[in-house]
Design an enzyme around this catalytic site. Sequence first.
Site, short mmCIF file in Angstrom:
data_model
loop_
_atom_site.label_atom_id
_atom_site.label_comp_id
_atom_site.label_asym_id
_atom_site.label_seq_id
_atom_site.Cartn_x
_atom_site.Cartn_y
_atom_site.Cartn_z
CB SER A 1 -9.59 -9.49 9.49
OG SER A 1 -9.78 -8.11 9.53
CD GLU B 1 1.50 -1.10 8.47
OE1 GLU B 1 0.34 -1.52 8.41
OE2 GLU B 1 1.79 0.04 8.84
CB SER C 1 -9.41 -7.88 4.39
OG SER C 1 -9.76 -8.19 5.71
CG HIS D 1 0.64 -6.14 11.73
ND1 HIS D 1 0.95 -5.74 10.45
CD2 HIS D 1 -0.69 -6.41 11.73
CE1 HIS D 1 -0.15 -5.77 9.72
NE2 HIS D 1 -1.16 -6.17 10.48
CB CYS E 1 -0.90 -0.01 1.24
SG CYS E 1 -1.85 1.51 1.37
FE1 F3S Z 1 -3.39 0.99 3.01
FE2 F3S Z 1 -4.83 2.10 4.84
FE3 F3S Z 1 -5.69 -0.03 3.67
S1 F3S Z 1 -2.66 1.78 4.89
S2 F3S Z 1 -3.89 -1.18 3.13
S3 F3S Z 1 -5.36 1.95 2.70
S4 F3S Z 1 -5.91 0.43 5.80
#
Ligand code: F3S
Length: 294
Positions: free
Chosen positions: A218, A126, A262, A124, A96
Amino acid sequence: MQVRRAEKAGFCFGVKRALNLAMITTRERDGPVYCLGPLIHNPQVMEKLAAAGIQEIAGVEEARPGGKLIIRSHGVGPGILAAARERDLKVVDATCPFVGRAQKLAHSEAAGGTLVVVVGDKNHPEVQGIVDWTGGRAVVVEGPQEAQKLPAVAHMAVLAQTTQPLANFQAVVDVLQQKAGQLKVYNTICHATGARQQAALELAREVDVMVVVGGASSANTRKLAALCRQAGVPTYQVETARELDPAWFRGVKVAGLTAGASTPDWIIEEVERRMKELGEMVAVEENIKDTSVA
Ligand code: F3S
């Protein structure tokens, strides 16, 4: 029974983009296509992706050289990208852009010798990816208590996992202000999460029951459900319409519906349809009961 959907619910921009890139990759494929970990935390979507030919792997070493490797929206560190190159994999980067921004900031601050503090969950992916971009030198704190334990340094930079609540980030910043000679604050929180949480909370205050749709694993879906419960409304989390129970809608006039970042629209629509059906069913049952009592 009326069913009302939260103003903002379901796929965020980053997840939608990752999924589009994945679908384009499968259409143009000339060899195996891999994804490092689940592309999104939704088993129904993952099933569809598997049917389209995307193989989920846990590590780069499981991929056949020459294949394509999709990097999910959480992003990865440079170590994984280098390992993919070494294995002759073509990388399809679906990181992202908001996560990419946090990675770049962490990388450039660490390269300049600044202590980088990341507010988030150290387990996590990320956060692990962001830490990798600092050569493993960034420190991760979950909240202000952990931040208190950090040493005082001349130069510090703080940023956040994109899904962090703003209040927690601010509380850490307040602590670090006392620790650092110079503190650079980068608010890397993405508003998609905050906007979904705000919309869910507003709706939860106006309905008799809330249904939250999303993968059981999630984190953002679970957080939405927790917020709705805190608002004092009975809240149920489901992955699909099949899990809905008619008993949840007895005596309910207005039911609320929201979904994690998601959750695809087709699942939300299926759940909405089923909720309306169950609402009608329950109303008929209640009518029959009333008539037989009278
Ligand atoms: Fe990006 Fe925000 Fe979704 S960082 S993956 S748009 S929750």
